[in-house]
Design an enzyme around this catalytic site. Sequence first.
Site, mmCIF file in Angstrom:
data_model
loop_
_atom_site.group_PDB
_atom_site.id
_atom_site.type_symbol
_atom_site.label_atom_id
_atom_site.label_comp_id
_atom_site.label_asym_id
_atom_site.label_seq_id
_atom_site.Cartn_x
_atom_site.Cartn_y
_atom_site.Cartn_z
ATOM 1 N N ASP A 60 0.951 -1.228 -0.079
ATOM 2 C CA ASP A 60 -0.030 -0.189 -0.246
ATOM 3 C C ASP A 60 0.797 1.242 0.106
ATOM 4 O OD1 ASP A 60 -2.083 -1.761 0.389
ATOM 5 O OD2 ASP A 60 -2.789 -1.129 2.334
ATOM 6 N N HIS A 82 3.821 -2.275 2.993
ATOM 7 C CA HIS A 82 3.762 -0.759 2.528
ATOM 8 C C HIS A 82 4.954 -0.696 1.721
ATOM 9 C CE1 HIS A 82 0.841 -0.797 5.861
ATOM 10 N NE2 HIS A 82 0.208 0.268 5.238
#
Length: 706
Positions: free
Chosen positions: A85, A237
């Site tokens: 992400d 992430h």
Amino acid sequence: MARHVARPDPRAHWILLVLGLLVLLGALSLNGLATNVGGGSGPSAANAQSGVPEQITGGGPVLRLDGPTPVARRLPSRTVALTFDDGPDPRWTPQILDVLRRHHAHATFFVVGSRVDAHPELVRRILAEGHEIGSHTFTHADLGSVPAWRATAELSWTRNAIAGVTGRQVTLLRLPYSSTTASLTGPQYRALRAAAGSGHVAVLADRDARDWERPGVPAIVRAATPQGGAGAVVLMHDGGGDRSQTVAALEQLLSRLGRDGYRFTTVSEGIAAPASMLPAGDGARLSGTVLRWAQTGAGWLGSAMNLLLGVALVLGVARLLVQVCCAQLHVRRVRRPRRRRPEVTAPVSVIVPAYNEAANIAATVRSLVASAYPALEVIVVDDGSSDGTADIVERMGLRGVRVIRQANAGKPAALNTGIRAARAGLLVLVDGDTVFQPDTVYRLVQGFADPTVGAISGNTKVANRRGLLGRWQHLEYVIGFNLDRRMYDVLECMPTIPGAIGAFRREVLFAVGGVPADTLAEDTDLTMKVLRAGWRVVYEEGAIAWTEAPSSLRQLWRQRYRWCYGTMQAMWKHRHALGEPGAGGKLGRRGLPYLTVFQLVLPLAAPAVDVFAVYGLLFLPWSSLVLAWVGLLLLQGFTAAYALRLDRERYGPLWALPFQQLVYRQMMYLVVVQSVVTAVVGNRLRWQRMARTGEAAALVGAGPVR
């Protein structure tokens, strides 16, 4: 017969200005949205809220919510869909892609739309290396807490951004600040249901590595490792902060799980679903391209505004330092004991041009006659007044006062009439609403003991300063006018001797052709002509004249509009002073650039600065804004206090300074905008006379107004 040429309506520029400022605010807001992007995962399961069906909280991480019954799907055993992400990030995304390529692993990247526009080459690389892309909104907004229109826009902008860069339309969606199905909140679930209506498939996670907390590589690996050979969607992430631990943990995770027989795939392949990325239509591609250009332009504009603010701040501080240094030099020069020069007692003629000055003319003439100067004549030139101005002066019957009547021809013509009629070699030019102190004339002309001095500026003070508008103008006169004049005196480039009080050698006025009538700022035009003729122009702070300032915003606008427009005319008229030697060159290379920067360029940029302040209220920390505003106010307060101290004025009016920034400052820069537009479109500004109230007359016998 001459043809009438229609000129543009000058009022249209206000519409253009407002539209331009709105566009600027919109562009800055887009830049603020695109650059103020956060990161991180959602809350723990203990913080989940009600309103989420049990089959969702206890089901798989891939959700189809477009039907009447929610469908949740899991990955098969020993299958891991690594998801990343908050990217793409120019530093961390390439490193993660390198690790995946070395291990021949594929993953799904949930990208932030604004970062897609900022780094399109990374998005293309993700696709080129066989990975999958999903939406993570345009600005990393929490769709569970924003209005429905904002949520719709976030998803649409992201889809268009990806379409513009890749030519593909995405369907997978992961909400920012979401995590596992067990931690899904009610607002997030409702946001996913709404997104399903536009064709989005929700993807949560089985394992949240919480790498954004940077707990250490071993902790990230433990949190991301499936238990008991189960399949999992793993949340990590590749953007939003320092991801060095994520890169290191990914290397270990791929090696360890690879040895245990896990395969790494994309979300769609993991659940054996059709490809999630479809060809985008021409409209989506075009919208995405336009959005990327707009975001790029907004970024450039934001950088330009930051540069403008930096330059303006540096110039403002530099101006203050120069003013303070020059003021100190001026004070020391005035107070320094020097070789005694002969006292100036030569006859002086005071010329008062008057047009409908019935409210103040008696006080003006009476204050001049009361001057403590041995040889003084007063010439009042009535320029076609219709209110009995000349009759008032004649009925006074004062000795040494002459009245000359002429048909209305304007202030310059009235001054020139008085200059021709004057008997003395030293002339003092005074506005018809100005009141002198008894020692004003004497102090004003003492500078003529220096034979190189051709003209002298006095110290103009506001008489009617009791109201808020009067206090603002009082501060402006003390700070802007008189502090500047001390600087001009030291730098020998005085551009303006005010019409309220100025002294000239008669020979100088004849040499330069008298008072010019081809600009609306005849005082500035005349002063510049005197400098270019090779004479020095100095400032005498002790020669005080009290003048009546405008008492309404309308009158103030008209006065400053005329001043600003006339100053621009005079600057253009004397632009050739830039290349001249001597006093004219000092005007051209010191005075004119100063006027250009601080009276034209920076005021023209001020509306954009105010828009940037509004942008700051929306996107910047309020603590920083308050600190900056207080710092600027303290700087202005220091300048004002210093100027008041130099002029021996009380500090009481300083309380009005903060309020001056809210109304007065904006009005002054709008005057500059109006003046520039008037000059550009070629309209001719007529003389605009201020209505007098007679407040300056109250000074006679009453002493200075504090």
